[in-house]
Design a protein around this motif. Structure first.
Motif, PDB file in Angstrom:
ATOM      1  N   ARG A   8       0.812  -1.219   0.000  1.00  0.00           N
ATOM      2  CA  ARG A   8       0.000   0.000   0.000  1.00  0.00           C
ATOM      3  C   ARG A   8       0.843   1.265   0.000  1.00  0.00           C
ATOM      4  NH1 ARG A   8      -4.923  -2.299   3.927  1.00  0.00           N
ATOM      5  NH2 ARG A   8      -6.083  -3.255   2.175  1.00  0.00           N
TER       6      ARG A   8
ATOM      7  N   ASP B 192       1.134   1.346  -3.852  1.00  0.00           N
ATOM      8  CA  ASP B 192      -0.160   1.567  -4.509  1.00  0.00           C
ATOM      9  C   ASP B 192      -1.225   1.479  -3.429  1.00  0.00           C
ATOM     10  OD1 ASP B 192      -2.592   1.403  -5.849  1.00  0.00           O
ATOM     11  OD2 ASP B 192      -1.822   0.097  -7.443  1.00  0.00           O
ATOM     12  N   SER B 193      -1.836   2.594  -3.107  1.00  0.00           N
ATOM     13  CA  SER B 193      -2.807   2.628  -2.008  1.00  0.00           C
ATOM     14  C   SER B 193      -4.000   1.733  -2.272  1.00  0.00           C
ATOM     15  CB  SER B 193      -3.273   4.069  -1.774  1.00  0.00           C
ATOM     16  OG  SER B 193      -3.899   4.592  -2.949  1.00  0.00           O
TER      17      SER B 193
ATOM     18  N   THR C 123      -3.886  -1.398  -3.126  1.00  0.00           N
ATOM     19  CA  THR C 123      -3.567  -2.813  -2.943  1.00  0.00           C
ATOM     20  C   THR C 123      -4.608  -3.471  -2.037  1.00  0.00           C
ATOM     21  OG1 THR C 123      -1.206  -2.354  -3.203  1.00  0.00           O
ATOM     22  CG2 THR C 123      -1.814  -4.452  -2.168  1.00  0.00           C
ATOM     23  N   ASP C 124      -5.166  -4.581  -2.492  1.00  0.00           N
ATOM     24  CA  ASP C 124      -6.291  -5.226  -1.796  1.00  0.00           C
ATOM     25  C   ASP C 124      -5.877  -6.321  -0.823  1.00  0.00           C
ATOM     26  OD1 ASP C 124      -8.692  -3.981  -3.198  1.00  0.00           O
ATOM     27  OD2 ASP C 124      -7.523  -4.704  -4.912  1.00  0.00           O
TER      28      ASP C 124
END
Length: 608
Positions: A433, A436-437, A439-440
């Motif tokens: 995250r 890339d914020s 990210t799941d």
């Protein structure tokens, strides 16, 4: 537990199923010059017994496997073996440590005029920081000192690629990190590392010697070394680029004929492939229910195909302990052994060598596993070697990186999810995250988690303090944390690959980050054991048509451990070191006053 966990070539942190072609087979007979017989030891007479009036003489083999650079006594469950008691109960015994192992081997050799010490691969790789920080030079030096005579190659010897493997054999300073001390050049292994079934794709010739003949006071014994043919499926592609891995049994059988043409009939196979015993106790009677009934797994099929001219099989890879008989192709019982891992055990094989036939008397072969217990003295020379490398590693190894409230373990094969697996997955999700914020979730292969985090202090740091060295032991591979985009359908397929395809027989259950839940129904078979409609992310069912951003290490991103669906992910972003992600997470989520507490490991609901 998985021993099938590679690392990619990287700078030091912080300081197929058959012989490939008829041409490859044709080269085997031409390779005898690659492995000349060893000269007789001082005081022996080549080709003649020391006691010619006796038809046979005693021969001892001491065997180990899957040492993985564990110079210091392994911590937690990695440093214990299960021992069966006379009353049928079991107890755990603390075991391992190179200085104890050296003393054990030296003690076992006493009174044996003819003794050899052999190994079946993974001596290095996936090593704790004391060895891994220095690209396993300390372990090679330790093996030189404790008297290793020969080993086969294992899959982990390819963790840093074939050039690094050749350097470990031949010596020389690391091409990136150089020499670790002024004026001191690494001399390499004094023992041969055998790779009979690992051949150059272009030439068909073995990467290293395929076999070696040891002359033990006149008794000539041939050793053939192979690794599992599936090595390319469980190491990084860069590590085995340009190499082909041939069928284990076919290769052994071919070189058995080569040895016989040289008049060598006492033959031992060193095989980096293994099996699964019926009991976890190292000293159980494997054959109590009949020949071979106590062992299953790939080594059983291999053993049944290996030529009857091979007298015994020393095996590895599964980190299990066993001394079992498996019938050879002629139906005769033959010993197949393994000494667990990390130097906690060694196997003693005693046999008779027949001077007339120049062969081992098969019926005389007896074997047993022995504990490398920590109540015995430590070998002083190994202690000095370890202390020397510890002093060089201390500035990195002793740095605190976090605090834990109690032991955080990897679990066992009976517990698909573990508290430590949860921690590593959560650390990779948090790191993902930062890249890339959106990210799941994160997925972590269990074989990439190599040691427990133990609350009790292993040095002067104090209870509950996690040092960099301890973190390194958990994740020693220098993988990167990568991001990929998968569809929901792909994600469901990934989870089903845990229990199907390459992982059908021995499931590899991925460790999952916080927010991911699903049901694993062990009453079902195949891929159906993962209940697709139970998969949730943050409480919401996975939508097969939606896309998800997934964090994973670079090994998984390449489709490692049978997770080919992950290789099909898109929009890959290559991040930083996976250990750095764990360090950052522990530092941010723990303190001396508020140590990190292990999870309940209840993200996967298991139905039995």
């Amino acid at each position: 537990m998985s021993p099938t966990r590679p690392r990619r070539p990287a700078p030091r942190r912080a300081l197929s199923t058959a012989l490939a072609t008829a041409a490859a087979l044709a080269t085997l007979g031409a390779l005898t010059a690659a492995a000349p017989a060893q000269a007789a030891r001082p005081g022996s007479q080549p080709g003649h017994p020391s006691h010619p009036s006796h038809r046979t003489t005693d021969l001892q083999l001491l065997a180990l496997n899957d040492f993985h650079g564990n110079l210091e006594p392994p911590a937690g469950s990695s440093g214990r073996v299960t021992e069966l008691q006379p009353d049928g109960t079991t107890k755990n015994v603390d075991a391992g440590g190179a200085a104890y192992l050296a003393n054990s081997l030296r003690t076992a050799r006493e009174g044996h005029a003819r003794s050899l010490t052999v190994a079946a691969g993974d001596i290095v790789g996936a090593s704790p920081l004391l060895s891994g920080l220095f690209h396993d030079e300390p372990t090679v030096e330790a093996m030189n000192k404790l008297g290793l005579d020969v080993t086969s190659v294992g899959n982990h010897e390819f963790d840093e690629g074939k050039k690094e493997l050749l350097r470990l054999q031949n010596g020389g300073c690391h091409p990136v990190d150089g020499c670790y001390e002024p004026g001191r050049t690494f001399k390499g292994a004094r023992y041969p590392i055998l790779s009979a079934n690992v051949v150059d794709e272009a030439t068909g010739r073995p990467l290293l010697k395929p076999y070696v003949v040891k002359n033990v006071k006149g008794a000539r014994v041939g050793f053939i070394g192979v690794t599992l043919k599936g090595t390319p499926d469980i190491v990084s592609a860069d590590g085995v680029k340009g190499l082909k891995f041939l069928d284990e049994a076919d290769t052994i059988n071919s070189y058995t004929k080569v040895l016989q043409r040289q008049g060598v009939h006492a033959i031992v196979a060193l095989i980096h492939e293994g099996g699964y015993p019926a009991s976890a106790a190292y000293n159980y009677d494997c054959d109590a229910g009949g020949s071979g009934s106590g062992l299953s797994g790939p080594i059983v099929d291999i053993a049944k195909k290996v030529s009857p001219e091979v007298d015994t099989l020393v095996t590895a890879h599964t980190h299990n302990a066993y001394v079992c008989t498996v019938p050879d192709p002629a139906g005769r019982p033959r010993l197949v052994t393994s000494a667990a891992s990390y130097g906690r055990l060694f196997t003693e094989l005693d046999m008779k060598y027949d001077w007339r036939t120049h062969d081992i008397v098969r019926a005389s072969v007896k074997g047993s596993n022995h504990v490398v217990d920590r109540t015995q003295p430590q070998a002083p020379d190994l202690t000095r070697l370890i202390d020397h490398w510890k002093a060089l590693a201390a500035p990195v190894a002793d740095k605190p990186i976090g605090y834990i409230a109690r032991d955080i373990t990897r679990g066992t094969g009976d517990t698909p999810e573990s508290p430590l697996g949860d921690l590593v997955a959560d650390a990779q999700l948090a790191y993902g995250r930062t890249l890339d914020s959106g990210t799941d979730l994160a997925l972590m292969n269990p074989g990439g988690i190599r040691a427990d985090l133990v609350h009790a202090a292993s040095g002067s740091e104090g209870d509950g303090v996690v040092t960099y060295g301890e973190g390194f032991a958990v994740q020693p591979f220098s993988n990167t944390v990568n991001l990929k985009t998968l569809t929901g359908a792909q994600l469901i397929a990934v989870l089903k690959q845990q229990v199907s395809g390459a992982n059908a027989a021995v499931p590899k259950i991925l460790q999952i980050s916080s927010g991911v839940t699903y049901t694993l129904d062990l009453t079902k078979t195949g891929a159906d054991r993962v209940v697709a409609d139970s998969i949730r992310i943050d409480g919401k069912p996975v939508d097969p048509a939606a896309t998800y951003r997934v964090a994973m290490n670079s090994f998984l991103a390449g489709g490692g451990d049978g997770f080919t669906e992950l290789a099909g992910g898109t929009d890959q972003l290559v991040g930083g070191d996976d250990l750095a992600a764990l360090v950052a997470y522990l530092t941010a989520h723990s303190s001396a006053s508020a140590p990190y507490a292990p999870t309940a490991a209840d993200r996967i609901t298991v139905v039995k």
